[in-house]
Design a protein around this motif. Structure first.
Motif, PDB file in Angstrom:
ATOM      1  N   LEU A 129     -66.582 -22.577 119.378  1.00 36.03           N
ATOM      2  CA  LEU A 129     -65.814 -21.447 118.837  1.00 36.03           C
ATOM      3  C   LEU A 129     -66.704 -20.363 118.224  1.00 36.03           C
ATOM      4  N   PHE A 130     -67.999 -20.629 118.112  1.00 34.02           N
ATOM      5  CA  PHE A 130     -68.882 -19.648 117.471  1.00 34.02           C
ATOM      6  C   PHE A 130     -69.035 -18.400 118.332  1.00 34.02           C
ATOM      7  N   PRO A 131     -68.722 -17.213 117.799  1.00 35.57           N
ATOM      8  CA  PRO A 131     -69.100 -16.003 118.526  1.00 35.57           C
ATOM      9  C   PRO A 131     -70.626 -15.837 118.466  1.00 35.57           C
ATOM     10  N   ILE A 133     -72.412 -13.364 118.101  1.00 35.03           N
ATOM     11  CA  ILE A 133     -72.948 -12.402 117.127  1.00 35.03           C
ATOM     12  C   ILE A 133     -73.472 -13.132 115.885  1.00 35.03           C
ATOM     13  N   LEU A 134     -72.887 -14.302 115.607  1.00 33.17           N
ATOM     14  CA  LEU A 134     -73.323 -15.055 114.433  1.00 33.17           C
ATOM     15  C   LEU A 134     -74.702 -15.670 114.650  1.00 33.17           C
ATOM     16  N   LEU A 135     -75.099 -15.801 115.894  1.00 36.80           N
ATOM     17  CA  LEU A 135     -76.338 -16.502 116.193  1.00 36.80           C
ATOM     18  C   LEU A 135     -77.501 -15.573 116.445  1.00 36.80           C
ATOM     19  N   PHE A 136     -77.215 -14.301 116.795  1.00 43.17           N
ATOM     20  CA  PHE A 136     -78.283 -13.503 117.379  1.00 43.17           C
ATOM     21  C   PHE A 136     -79.402 -13.195 116.385  1.00 43.17           C
ATOM     22  N   LEU A 137     -79.051 -13.043 115.096  1.00 40.60           N
ATOM     23  CA  LEU A 137     -80.089 -12.718 114.113  1.00 40.60           C
ATOM     24  C   LEU A 137     -81.065 -13.886 113.964  1.00 40.60           C
ATOM     25  N   GLY A 138     -80.523 -15.087 113.785  1.00 41.64           N
ATOM     26  CA  GLY A 138     -81.386 -16.251 113.653  1.00 41.64           C
ATOM     27  C   GLY A 138     -82.207 -16.485 114.904  1.00 41.64           C
ATOM     28  N   LEU A 139     -81.553 -16.321 116.064  1.00 41.20           N
ATOM     29  CA  LEU A 139     -82.276 -16.535 117.322  1.00 41.20           C
ATOM     30  C   LEU A 139     -83.354 -15.481 117.523  1.00 41.20           C
ATOM     31  N   LEU A 140     -83.047 -14.266 117.066  1.00 40.56           N
ATOM     32  CA  LEU A 140     -84.040 -13.196 117.183  1.00 40.56           C
ATOM     33  C   LEU A 140     -85.322 -13.599 116.468  1.00 40.56           C
ATOM     34  N   PHE A 224     -74.100 -11.118 127.331  1.00 41.33           N
ATOM     35  CA  PHE A 224     -74.519  -9.740 127.086  1.00 41.33           C
ATOM     36  C   PHE A 224     -75.425  -9.578 125.870  1.00 41.33           C
ATOM     37  N   ILE A 225     -75.002 -10.117 124.736  1.00 39.35           N
ATOM     38  CA  ILE A 225     -75.670  -9.728 123.488  1.00 39.35           C
ATOM     39  C   ILE A 225     -77.106 -10.244 123.414  1.00 39.35           C
ATOM     40  N   LEU A 228     -79.208  -8.223 125.719  1.00 35.25           N
ATOM     41  CA  LEU A 228     -79.422  -6.888 125.173  1.00 35.25           C
ATOM     42  C   LEU A 228     -80.498  -6.909 124.096  1.00 35.25           C
ATOM     43  N   THR A 229     -80.515  -7.971 123.293  1.00 30.72           N
ATOM     44  CA  THR A 229     -81.382  -8.012 122.126  1.00 30.72           C
ATOM     45  C   THR A 229     -82.786  -8.524 122.438  1.00 30.72           C
TER      46      THR A 229
END
Lengths: 292, 354, 299
Positions: A129-131, A133-140, A224-225, A228-229
C-alpha cells in the motif's frame, strides 16, 4: 434507473432476455468499450495525422492523409530506440530477479512452518500500500551513498523490491493450491529439498511464474518517479520519463504528434501483453489482492 | 525382508491437538494391516509418521533391525501410494515409475528392466510414454501402484488408494490389490475408512479412534468379537443395535423382556449389542424373545430392514434384517435374539464384558 | 514445545528461502521510512549547506503554519475521495455489465482492463491532449453537441483542472476495481439469486440483500488499495498539470517532490513524508478494521 435495468440482467441471465434488455445490455457494453478504448485510439489517430490535421479546428476525425513521420522523427531526431532498450532491460531484469527472490520466499511462506510467518505476511501486505513518494527520498540517499546514480541498478533494485510483495502474495496463493501430496511423494521417493524445489515444484510453477512475471513487468515498465529521480543522463532514460519530457524540451511548440507517437510506442508492448494474457492478468491481480 | 514395528508412538501438535496418543503394533512380513477408523481418528497421521513425513513426538519406529525414527523419508526404503496418487504431472509414466530408482543411482539397464517388469505386471506397457493428465483415474491409480512396487521397498504404505475411483472400478481394483500384495512378502499398511476394504483386503485390522488403538485382530474377529462399544458400532452395516439397559435379577431388561446376563456378577447397568442380522422372527421354541411394534420397513432388496419399538420401552428401537420374502399382517412382531450372538459391554468404559 | 527434527529442518530451509527477499524489502521499504523519521528531526537544506543540523520538532512546527502544505493536503483529499467514489460506482457498473453473458465478452473484458495496464505517465499525456484548450477533442465534442460555444481551458482553470485530473485518474484505475468486483460477483453462487427470486424478491432487492453484502470484502479491499494509491498520486498530476494552475492541483506528493528536488530542503521534505505516512497508516488501519469486521460477520 440504469442501475436497476442493469440489475435485472444480473438477476435473470438467460430466462427473460427480452429484446429490450438485450438492446440495453448492448448499449452498456458499447459504452464500456468506448470508455476504455477512446483515449488510446485518439492518441493512435493523432500519432498518424499530419501536423496540419493535428492542429485543425474543428478536429479532424477521419483524416485524408496519414503519416509515419512522427514515428520516424522519434528514432532519427531522438534516441527513442535507446529509451525502449532501457525500459526493456530494466523491466525484464527486475522481473526475473523478482521471481527468483519472490518465488522461493512465497514457497516458504506457503509450505514451511517458519517462525514469524504471520509478521512477515502482514509486513508484505502493508508495503503493497506504500505510495512510492514515501520511499524516494530515502532511496535517493541510498543511491547516492552507493554511487548508483545514472546506473541501471538504481532502477533494477527498487523495481525488484516494489514487485516483491505482489509476487510473494500471488505465488503464495498458488503454492497453497498445489497439492501437498506431490512434495510428500517426492520426499518418500528420496528427493532432497533442493531437488524437490527444482525438479518437482519448479516445473509445475511455470504458469504461475508467467502470470506473476507479466504483472511485475507491467509495474516496472510503468514506473515513473524513481526513473525520474535516479536517472538524469539522457541515454539511460526510460520511455515514460523521456516521453513526458518531450513536451517541455522544446520551448516554442509542443510536438503533439511526436508525443502521441511516443505514447503509442510506450504503450504498445503492454497492449500486446493484455491482449495475449488478459485471463492471467486478472487471475494474478485478484489472487494478489484478495489474499490481503 | 523385514517387519515393521511401532513402539508407543505419539504425535502432539499442541496440548489440544494430539492426533496420535499411544500406538504400538507390529506388522510382519507378508502381513496386510489396515488402519481403520473414522476421519480424524489418527490413521493418516500414523501413516505419515511411518513414512517420515512427520516426526513423532514420542515413540519409535523400527523396520526390521533398523530404528528409522530419525531417518529422512527417502532413507527409510518405504514406498507410499497416495490418495491423490501424487503423480508428477510433468513426467511421463515411465519417468514417474523410475524416479526413485534414478535417485538411487541404479544402472540405466536395471532401471529399464524393472520399469518394464512392473509396467507389464500392471498392464501399463502401452502407456509408458504418456503424461498423467492423459490417463484415466484407474490408470493413474495403477501408475501410482507401479511407482511403489518398482522400489521393492521394506514396507508398503497405502493411503486410501481406492477412494478416488468410482464404485464399480473400486471393487475390481480391490480384488487386484489383494492378488498383487499376496505375492509380495513385505509388510503392507493400508489406511481406509471403508470397512468393506478393511474386511476384504487385510490379514489384520487395527481399529483406531481418538488417537488410540481400539482393537488389533483379524477382520473376522473384529466383526464377531468387537473389543469395545466403539468398534461394535463402527464395524458392520447396518449398524449393530446397542442399548444401555438396567439390570435386575441377573438379567438386563429390554422393555418388558428380561435378557439373561452371562456374567458372574451383574452390574446395575450394562450395554447390550446385537447385529440386525442376528435378530430373527421368533419361533415357538425360542427363549430370548421380545415383542414390539413395527414402525418402519426399509427394503434393501435382498432383505428388509425393520425398525421395531420395543414393548415397555417405546424409546428403544431395535432394527432387524429379515428376508424380503417375509410378509407381515400385524404391526406387532415377535423377535428372537439368539444368545450366542449377543455382545455385552461395560456401561461406563465401553469395554467388552462377554 | 521442543521442535522436532523435521520442523527444525523446515525452519532452516524456510529462512534461507525467505531471507534474500526479506532483506531487499527492508532496504527498499523499511529503510527509507526509518530514514525519513530520523531526518525529519534535522534541518538539512541550502541554508545549512546541505549538512544535517539537529532541530528537534522544528520541521513539524513549520508544517503547522505552512499554508501551502494544508492546501496540498486539501487538494489530495478532494482528489482521493472524489475519484475513489466515482471509480467505485463506475467499477461496480462495469463489473455488473461484464458479468452478463453476451457475444464477444472475452474481448470486452480484455478492453476493460486495458487502461489499468498502460503507463500512467503516458496516459496522462493522452488526457492532457484530450483536454487541450485549442485542439482538444473534448472541447470539440462538447461544441459539436452544442453544449458549449467557446473553448474551455480545462487545464488552465483551477477547479476545472482538478476535474480533468480526476477524470483521467478515474479512467485509469476504474478497471482495477471492476476486475476485483467482477471476481467477487463470479464467486456468488447463482442459486442464491434463484432462491431469493423464488422467495419473491425483485432484482433491486437481490442487489441490496445478496450482491452488496457478499461483495463487501471485495469492495473494501478495492477501497483500501485505491485509497492508498490515490493518496500518493504523482505521475498523473505531474505530467498533466504539473500541480497548476496556481497550485490548484498540487497534491502532497508533488509538494514533497518539489521540496526535496527543487528547494533541496531535505529535512522538511522528510517531515512531510513522515506525516503523510502516518496519515496513510491511520486511514489503512481504519479500512482494514472495517474489512476484518465485514469478513467476520459473514461467518
Amino acid at each position: 434507473m440504469s442501475l436497476i435495468q442493469n440489475l435485472k440482467l444480473v438477476h435473470l441471465p438467460k430466462s427473460k432476455t427480452s429484446n429490450y434488455s438485450h438492446l440495453l445490455l448492448s448499449v452498456f457494453v458499447l459504452l464500456v468499450a468506448i470508455f476504455c478504448l477512446a483515449p488510446v485510439l485518439w492518441q493512435l489517430l493523432t500519432s498518424l495525422k499530419v501536423n496540419a490535421d493535428i492542429s485543425a479546428v474543428p478536429n479532424v476525425y477521419i483524416p485524408k492523409r496519414y503519416t509515419l513521420a512522427h514515428y520516424t522523427e522519434l528514432f532519427t531526431r531522438r534516441p527513442f530506440l535507446n529509451y525502449i532498450f532501457n525500459s526493456a532491460l530494466v523491466s525484464i531484469t527486475s522481473t526475473v530477479l523478482c521471481l527468483a527472490l519472490g518465488a522461493p520466499a512465497a514457497y516458504a511462506l506457503a509450505r514451511l512452518r517458519i517462525w514469524g510467518e504471520q509478521v512477515i505476511l502482514a509486513g508484505v501486505l502493508i508495503v503493497t500500500l506504500f505510495p512510492y513518494i514515501l520511499l524516494f527520498l530515502g532511496l535517493l540517499q541510498v543511491v547516492q551513498a552507493l554511487h548508483l546514480g545514472n546506473n541501471y541498478l538504481a532502477l533494477i533494485i527498487p523495481y525488484t523490491a516494489i514487485n516483491l510483495p505482489l509476487t510473494i502474495l500471488v505465488m503464495r496463493s498458488f503454492f497453497q493450491q498445489l497439492p501437498r501430496d506431490l512434495e510428500d511423494a517426492a520426499k518418500v521417493d528420496g528427493y532432497n529439498i533442493q531437488q524437490i524445489l527444482l525438479q518437482i515444484v519448479l516445473p509445475m510453477t511455470v504458469p504461475a511464474l508467467v502470470t506473476t512475471g507479466i504483472l511485475a513487468f507491467i509495474f516496472a515498465w510503468n514506473e515513473f518517479i524513481f526513473a525520474l529521480t535516479f536517472i538524469t543522463r539522457e541515454s539511460l532514460k526510460t520511455i515514460p520519463v523521456a516521453t513526458a519530457q518531450l513536451g517541455s524540451s522544446s520551448v516554442f511548440e509542443i510536438p503533439y504528434g511526436a508525443i502521441a507517437a511516443a505514447t503509442v510506442l510506450g504503450t504498445s508492448p503492454l497492449v500486446l501483453l493484455v491482449l495475449l494474457f488478459q485471463r492471467r492478468i486478472v487471475q494474478g491481480l485478484t489472487a494478489g489482492a484478495v489474499k490481503g | 525382508m523385514a517387519n515393521l514395528e511401532l513402539r508407543n508412538l505419539n504425535k502432539t501438535y499442541s496440548s489440544k491437538v494430539v492426533p496420535v496418543k499411544d500406538i504400538s503394533l507390529k506388522v510382519d512380513e507378508g502381513e496386510f494391516l489396515t488402519l481403520l477408523g473414522p476421519s480424524g481418528c489418527g490413521k493418516s497421521t500414523t501413516l505419515r509418521l511411518i513414512a517420515g513425513l512427520e516426526q513423532p513426538t514420542r515413540g519409535q519406529i523400527w523396520i526390521g533391525e533398523r530404528n528409522v525414527t530419525d531417518l529422512r523419508s527417502g532413507d527409510r526404503n518405504i514406498a507410499m501410494v497416495f490418495q491423490s496418487y501424487a503423480l508428477y504431472p510433468h513426467m511421463t509414466v515411465a519417468e514417474n515409475i523410475a524416479s526413485s530408482l534414478k535417485l538411487r543411482h541404479l544402472s540405466k539397464l536395471e532401471i529399464r528392466q524393472r520399469v518394464t517388469d512392473v509396467a507389464t505386471k500392471l498392464g501399463l506397457e502401452e502407456l509408458t510414454q504418456r503424461k498423467p493428465s492423459q490417463l484415466s483415474g484407474g490408470q493413474r491409480q495403477r501408475v501410482a501402484l507401479a511407482r511403489a512396487l518398482v522400489r521393492q521397498p521394506d514396507v508398503f504404505l497405502l493411503d486410501e488408494p481406492l477412494s478416488n475411483l468410482d464404485a464399480l472400478l473400486r471393487e475390481r481394483v480391490r480384488a487386484e490389490l489383494k492378488q498383487l500384495f499376496k505375492a509380495q512378502n513385505t509388510p503392507v499398511v493400508y489406511v481406509t475408512h471403508d470397512q468393506t476394504e478393511a474386511m476384504t483386503l487385510s490379514s489384520k485390522v487395527a481399529v483406531l479412534y481418538n488417537g488410540n488403538l481400539q482393537q488389533l485382530d483379524p477382520p473376522q474377529r473384529i466383526y464377531t468379537h468387537p473389543a469395545n462399544r466403539f468398534v461394535a458400532s463402527f464395524v458392520g452395516s447396518p449398524q449393530m443395535n446397542l442399548f444401555v439397559l438396567s439390570c435386575r435379577d441377573n438379567a438386563a431388561w429390554l422393555g418388558n423382556f428380561p435378557i439373561p446376563v452371562p456374567l458372574p456378577t451383574v452390574p446395575p447397568q450394562i450395554v447390550l449389542g446385537i447385529r440386525p442380522e442376528n435378530v430373527c422372527l421368533a419361533r415357538a421354541e425360542d427363549t430370548h424373545t421380545i415383542q414390539g411394534q413395527i414402525y418402519l420397513v426399509e427394503s434393501l432388496g435382498m432383505q428388509n430392514l425393520l425398525s421395531v419399538r420395543v414393548q415397555g420401552a417405546p424409546e428403544l428401537t431395535i432394527r432387524a434384517l429379515l428376508p424380503a420374502a417375509w410378509q407381515w399382517s400385524d404391526d406387532i412382531v415377535k423377535l428372537t435374539l439368539s444368545p450366542q450372538s449377543l455382545h455385552w459391554f461395560d456401561a461406563a468404559t465401553g469395554d467388552r464384558l462377554f | 514445545m521442543q521442535l522436532d527434527k523435521i520442523q527444525k529442518r523446515e525452519q532452516l530451509t524456510g529462512w534461507m528461502l525467505t531471507l534474500p527477499a526479506l532483506l531487499l524489502l527492508l532496504l527498499v521499504f523499511a529503510y527509507p521510512i526509518g530514514q525519513a523519521f530520523w531526518l525529519s528531526l534535522f534541518t538539512k537544506n541550502l541554508a545549512t549547506q546541505l549538512q544535517p543540523v539537529y532541530s528537534g520538532w522544528n520541521n513539524y512546527v513549520r508544517m503547522v503554519f505552512d499554508g501551502r502544505f494544508w492546501e496540498t493536503m486539501q487538494n489530495t483529499t478532494i482528489f482521493t475521495c472524489v475519484s475513489v467514489f466515482l471509480e467505485l460506482l463506475l467499477g461496480m457498473g462495469i463489473a455488473l455489465v461484464l458479468n452478463q453473458s453476451f457475444p464477444g465478452r472475452g474481448i470486452v473484458r480484455t478492453i476493460a482492463i486495458l487502461p489499468w495496464a498502460l503507463p500512467t505517465a503516458l496516459m496522462a499525456l493522452a488526457w492532457a491532449w484530450i483536454f487541450n484548450d485549442q485542439y482538444g477533442v473534448w472541447n470539440d465534442i462538447l461544441q459539436r453537441l452544442g453544449l458549449i460555444h467557446t473553448e474551455i481551458n480545462w487545464l488552465g482553470e483551477p477547479s476545472l483542472a482538478m476535474m480533468a485530473a480526476i477524470a483521467a485518474e478515474v479512467w485509469k484505475t476504474t478497471p482495477f476495481i471492476s476486475i476485483l468486483l467482477l471476481a467477487g460477483l463470479q464467486s456468488i453462487p447463482v442459486e442464491l439469486y434463484e432462491a431469493h427470486a423464488l422467495d419473491g424478491a425483485n432484482p433491486w432487492q437481490s442487489f441490496w440483500r445478496i450482491t452488496l453484502p457478499l461483495l463487501m470484502p471485495q469492495i473494501l479491499i478495492a477501497l483500501l488499495f485505491r485509497f492508498a494509491q490515490a493518496f500518493g498520486v504523482f505521475d498523473l498530476v505531474l505530467v498533466m498539470t504539473g500541480g497548476g494552475p496556481a497550485g490548484a492541483t498540487e497534491t502532497v506528493s508533488l509538494y514533497i517532490y518539489a521540496m526535496v528536488m527543487r528547494y533541496l530542503d531535505f529535512g522538511y521534505g522528510a517531515a512531510l513524508i513522515v506525516v503523510t505516512f502516518l496519515l496513510l497508516v491511520a486511514a489503512v488501519a481504519i479500512v482494514s478494521f472495517l474489512l476484518s469486521k465485514a469478513r467476520n460477520s459473514k461467518f
